[in-house]
Design a protein around this motif. Sequence first.
Motif, PDB file in Angstrom:
ATOM      1  N   ALA A   1      40.088  42.838  42.970  1.00 35.86           N
ATOM      2  CA  ALA A   1      38.753  42.617  42.331  1.00 35.86           C
ATOM      3  C   ALA A   1      38.670  42.937  40.851  1.00 35.86           C
ATOM      4  O   ALA A   1      37.830  42.402  40.109  1.00 35.86           O
ATOM      5  CB  ALA A   1      37.914  43.286  43.227  1.00 35.86           C
TER       6      ALA A   1
ATOM      7  N   GLN B   1      35.935  42.605  38.096  1.00 37.75           N
ATOM      8  CA  GLN B   1      35.037  43.519  39.196  1.00 37.75           C
ATOM      9  C   GLN B   1      35.535  45.045  38.746  1.00 37.75           C
ATOM     10  O   GLN B   1      36.487  45.238  39.373  1.00 37.75           O
ATOM     11  CB  GLN B   1      34.790  43.096  40.377  1.00 37.75           C
TER      12      GLN B   1
ATOM     13  N   TYR C   1      34.286  46.028  47.330  1.00 37.80           N
ATOM     14  CA  TYR C   1      35.104  44.927  47.880  1.00 37.80           C
ATOM     15  C   TYR C   1      35.902  44.998  49.028  1.00 37.80           C
ATOM     16  O   TYR C   1      35.666  44.417  50.046  1.00 37.80           O
ATOM     17  CB  TYR C   1      35.889  43.765  47.025  1.00 37.80           C
TER      18      TYR C   1
ATOM     19  N   VAL D   1      35.893  35.627  44.107  1.00 35.38           N
ATOM     20  CA  VAL D   1      35.833  37.102  44.168  1.00 35.38           C
ATOM     21  C   VAL D   1      34.216  37.325  44.104  1.00 35.38           C
ATOM     22  O   VAL D   1      33.515  37.984  44.691  1.00 35.38           O
ATOM     23  CB  VAL D   1      36.570  37.808  43.095  1.00 35.38           C
TER      24      VAL D   1
ATOM     25  N   TRP E   1      32.163  36.302  46.808  1.00 32.13           N
ATOM     26  CA  TRP E   1      32.567  37.137  48.256  1.00 32.13           C
ATOM     27  C   TRP E   1      31.313  37.985  48.716  1.00 32.13           C
ATOM     28  O   TRP E   1      31.189  37.813  50.068  1.00 32.13           O
ATOM     29  CB  TRP E   1      33.640  37.931  48.194  1.00 32.13           C
TER      30      TRP E   1
END
Length: 219
Positions: A29, A34, A42, A101, A104
């Motif tokens: 991630a 991120q 995550y 990602v 998600w």
Amino acid sequence: MARSIRLDAVLIQAVIAGALSFSHLHDLAQAAGQDGWKAWAYPVSVDLLLVAAWRRMRTDGGNRDAWLWFAIALVASLGANVATAGMLDMNDVPPWLRILVAGWPALAFLGGTLLAHAHAPVPMREPEPVEESAPDLSVGRAPEPAPELPPADPSPQEVGPDPAPLAPAVPVPPALLDHARKIADAHHAQTGAPIDAATLRARLGLSAALADSIALQLA
């Protein structure tokens, strides 16, 4: 008494696998853009979806939705493990992976909501056994005929003689009886009907019993 904790190989393997998977998801991630707390969120999201799907599978058995979301979360976890094992350049992540990602969180939220609000199957109740009553094999008996009464005697019954007249209950003096007879004759001559006890009682001033006794002798 303190409860002793027994460590076995399965528990140790579970802790190691969880820690490594958590770290790999964080690294993937972070490589996909991120950073900060978002990269740590995550792996938490993936593990929570795995647990929710597993609990639904344990509850509902062969629920297809639970198996589907369990497979999605498992692929996300295994994909992160493989991607961080040198199969992917972490410094140059492809755009499609960045899209996966970034999307998600919404996908995990949808799966968790569907799993949480899925209706549990209603257990089928087994039909209760019906007790079969034994057939009635008794033969019905015909009602017994009523007993015949003896024929009535057609001959007329002999009628006995008329009962004798009742004797007066109260003795009547002869002089009073003669006087009452004169009054009765006069009453019969005037009205054409025999005198009754009530008229005798009124004419002579007698008691009811004595008037009845005189009327009985005059009849």
